[in-house]
Motif scaffolding. Structure first.
Motif, PDB file in Angstrom:
ATOM      1  N   MET A  98      -2.707  -2.160   5.988  1.00  0.00           N
ATOM      2  CA  MET A  98      -1.667  -1.367   5.328  1.00  0.00           C
ATOM      3  C   MET A  98      -0.842  -2.246   4.402  1.00  0.00           C
ATOM      4  O   MET A  98      -0.550  -1.874   3.250  1.00  0.00           O
ATOM      5  N   TRP A  99      -0.479  -3.422   4.881  1.00  0.00           N
ATOM      6  CA  TRP A  99       0.339  -4.336   4.081  1.00  0.00           C
ATOM      7  C   TRP A  99      -0.412  -4.816   2.844  1.00  0.00           C
ATOM      8  O   TRP A  99       0.116  -4.753   1.731  1.00  0.00           O
ATOM      9  N   CYS A 100      -1.647  -5.316   3.023  1.00  0.00           N
ATOM     10  CA  CYS A 100      -2.348  -5.889   1.873  1.00  0.00           C
ATOM     11  C   CYS A 100      -2.755  -4.817   0.871  1.00  0.00           C
ATOM     12  O   CYS A 100      -2.787  -5.074  -0.342  1.00  0.00           O
ATOM     13  N   GLY A 101      -3.038  -3.597   1.343  1.00  0.00           N
ATOM     14  CA  GLY A 101      -3.347  -2.514   0.429  1.00  0.00           C
ATOM     15  C   GLY A 101      -2.154  -2.144  -0.426  1.00  0.00           C
ATOM     16  O   GLY A 101      -2.272  -1.967  -1.647  1.00  0.00           O
ATOM     17  N   ARG A 102      -1.005  -2.066   0.186  1.00  0.00           N
ATOM     18  CA  ARG A 102       0.206  -1.709  -0.548  1.00  0.00           C
ATOM     19  C   ARG A 102       0.627  -2.822  -1.512  1.00  0.00           C
ATOM     20  O   ARG A 102       0.855  -2.596  -2.703  1.00  0.00           O
ATOM     21  N   LEU A 103       0.677  -4.058  -1.021  1.00  0.00           N
ATOM     22  CA  LEU A 103       1.155  -5.152  -1.858  1.00  0.00           C
ATOM     23  C   LEU A 103       0.166  -5.482  -2.970  1.00  0.00           C
ATOM     24  O   LEU A 103       0.562  -5.733  -4.112  1.00  0.00           O
ATOM     25  N   GLY A 104      -1.126  -5.479  -2.643  1.00  0.00           N
ATOM     26  CA  GLY A 104      -2.123  -5.815  -3.648  1.00  0.00           C
ATOM     27  C   GLY A 104      -2.125  -4.850  -4.811  1.00  0.00           C
ATOM     28  O   GLY A 104      -2.158  -5.257  -5.978  1.00  0.00           O
ATOM     29  N   SER A 105      -2.084  -3.565  -4.516  1.00  0.00           N
ATOM     30  CA  SER A 105      -2.067  -2.563  -5.584  1.00  0.00           C
ATOM     31  C   SER A 105      -0.777  -2.648  -6.391  1.00  0.00           C
ATOM     32  O   SER A 105      -0.776  -2.495  -7.614  1.00  0.00           O
ATOM     33  N   PHE A 106       0.335  -2.919  -5.723  1.00  0.00           N
ATOM     34  CA  PHE A 106       1.626  -3.039  -6.406  1.00  0.00           C
ATOM     35  C   PHE A 106       1.630  -4.217  -7.370  1.00  0.00           C
ATOM     36  O   PHE A 106       2.011  -4.089  -8.543  1.00  0.00           O
ATOM     37  N   LEU A 107       1.168  -5.391  -6.899  1.00  0.00           N
ATOM     38  CA  LEU A 107       1.177  -6.581  -7.743  1.00  0.00           C
ATOM     39  C   LEU A 107       0.171  -6.477  -8.887  1.00  0.00           C
ATOM     40  O   LEU A 107       0.456  -6.902 -10.011  1.00  0.00           O
ATOM     41  N   PHE A 108      -1.006  -5.909  -8.599  1.00  0.00           N
ATOM     42  CA  PHE A 108      -2.016  -5.765  -9.646  1.00  0.00           C
ATOM     43  C   PHE A 108      -1.515  -4.832 -10.752  1.00  0.00           C
ATOM     44  O   PHE A 108      -1.657  -5.120 -11.942  1.00  0.00           O
ATOM     45  N   ALA A 109      -0.886  -3.716 -10.352  1.00  0.00           N
ATOM     46  CA  ALA A 109      -0.352  -2.780 -11.337  1.00  0.00           C
ATOM     47  C   ALA A 109       0.756  -3.430 -12.156  1.00  0.00           C
ATOM     48  O   ALA A 109       0.868  -3.209 -13.369  1.00  0.00           O
ATOM     49  N   ARG A 110       1.560  -4.275 -11.514  1.00  0.00           N
ATOM     50  CA  ARG A 110       2.649  -4.939 -12.231  1.00  0.00           C
ATOM     51  C   ARG A 110       2.118  -5.899 -13.283  1.00  0.00           C
ATOM     52  O   ARG A 110       2.615  -5.945 -14.415  1.00  0.00           O
ATOM     53  N   VAL A 111       1.087  -6.674 -12.929  1.00  0.00           N
ATOM     54  CA  VAL A 111       0.510  -7.608 -13.891  1.00  0.00           C
ATOM     55  C   VAL A 111      -0.149  -6.859 -15.045  1.00  0.00           C
ATOM     56  O   VAL A 111      -0.052  -7.255 -16.206  1.00  0.00           O
ATOM     57  N   LYS A 112      -0.839  -5.758 -14.741  1.00  0.00           N
ATOM     58  CA  LYS A 112      -1.487  -4.984 -15.791  1.00  0.00           C
ATOM     59  C   LYS A 112      -0.456  -4.395 -16.759  1.00  0.00           C
ATOM     60  O   LYS A 112      -0.693  -4.309 -17.963  1.00  0.00           O
ATOM     61  N   ARG A 113       0.703  -3.997 -16.222  1.00  0.00           N
ATOM     62  CA  ARG A 113       1.756  -3.445 -17.085  1.00  0.00           C
ATOM     63  C   ARG A 113       2.345  -4.514 -17.990  1.00  0.00           C
ATOM     64  O   ARG A 113       2.571  -4.291 -19.167  1.00  0.00           O
ATOM     65  N   SER A 114       2.627  -5.677 -17.407  1.00  0.00           N
ATOM     66  CA  SER A 114       3.296  -6.733 -18.173  1.00  0.00           C
ATOM     67  C   SER A 114       2.334  -7.506 -19.066  1.00  0.00           C
ATOM     68  O   SER A 114       2.750  -8.146 -20.028  1.00  0.00           O
ATOM     69  N   GLY A 115       1.036  -7.473 -18.718  1.00  0.00           N
ATOM     70  CA  GLY A 115       0.048  -8.176 -19.523  1.00  0.00           C
ATOM     71  C   GLY A 115      -0.239  -9.590 -19.074  1.00  0.00           C
ATOM     72  O   GLY A 115      -1.272 -10.166 -19.406  1.00  0.00           O
TER      73      GLY A 115
END
Length: 288
Positions: A98-115
């Motif tokens: 649960m933790w790694c699914g939530r954090l991984g998707s959150f961080l990946f989406a953040r990097v994709k947004r910021s570039g």
């Protein structure tokens, strides 16, 4: 730092982690002829190195956090699949997923947004330094999972007890703090009116890094749940939350963000007042 020096550090870190895995291994399973914990530690590093190669060739860090999260899932699921753990072990497995699914998707989406992720700007061009970053992520995965892996791969603990209940409650509290803090910051940044401003609302009025506090608390919860399964050298499983605390306070978390914030808002009276009144990590009610 030279590439050769960075490579040497990567090698030393890997060997130390494998030595620790051998020391605390208490399972009877083997993977490819290796005791289970050293094999899982080596797997954690190997996944990072595999993703490092195309990442270096393309000069991108986009898959760094995602690779880390996927490695957590791969290692914990393989450990559980080989060992058929008791109820405590299965609950811990579910919490980690649960933790790694939530954090991984959150961080990946953040990097994709910021570039991009500014942490890697200076190290990406240098293969040794970039490899070292990926190697340290393998260390992060193994060390934070250490207590969990001791439970899952070792003999069954003595049923569900007060340690399991207490640890689960602590984990839920830490997870909630981390999720709420991340969502508050994401909502703050999404508001155009806050462009160029620093967040000081919600949990961020209680701590300058409440998400990191939640991270430390949730891994402490896992270690509490694992305590009845520890014996002898396995008490080193408590290195898990201590490692998370050290990493976030001294290496890749708070020092980098504090420096970046000081460079951006240093000298701003509002920022200086916020910094003086708000704890770095451990929350405290805002001063009126």
């Amino acid at each position: 730092m030279r590439n050769s020096s960075a490579f040497a550090i990567s090698l030393i870190v890997t060997l130390l982690a494998l030595a620790l895995a051998v020391l605390v291994d208490g399972g009877t399973q083997r993977i490819a002829g290796l005791p289970v914990l050293p094999a899982l530690a080596l797997l954690a590093f190997a996944v990072q190195w595999l993703v490092f190669v195309p990442s270096f060739l393309r000069q991108t860090e986009h898959y760094y956090d995602l690779a880390g999260s996927l490695t957590y899932a791969i290692v914990i699921l393989l450990a559980a699949g080989l060992s058929a753990p008791d109820a405590r072990g299965w609950v811990i497995t579910a919490l980690v997923l649960m933790w790694c699914g939530r954090l991984g998707s959150f961080l990946f989406a953040r990097v994709k947004r910021s570039g991009k992720d500014g942490r890697f700007d200076d190290i990406k061009p240098h293969w040794g330094r970039f490899l070292m970053a990926w190697t340290f992520q393998g260390l992060w995965v193994f060390m934070t999972l250490l207590a969990a892996l001791i439970v899952i791969t070792g003999p069954a603990a003595a049923g569900w007890d007060v340690w399991a209940t207490l640890g689960l409650a602590v984990w839920v509290a830490g997870f909630a703090i981390e999720v709420i803090a991340d969502r508050q910051k994401a909502a703050f940044r999404a508001n155009p009116a806050n462009r160029g401003q620093f967040i000081r609302q919600g949990l961020w009025a209680w701590s300058r890094h409440p998400n990191y506090f939640g991270e430390i608390v949730l891994w402490t919860g896992i270690a509490l749940m694992a305590t009845p399964a520890m014996a002898g050298w396995q008490w080193l499983g408590w290195a898990s939350p201590l490692f998370v605390f050290w990493l976030l306070n001294k290496v890749s978390g708070i020092p980098m963000l504090e420096q970046r914030a000081d460079e951006t808002w240093g000298g701003d009276p509002d920022y200086e007042a916020y910094k003086a009144a708000t704890p770095v990590l451990f929350p405290r009610p805002p001063r009126v």
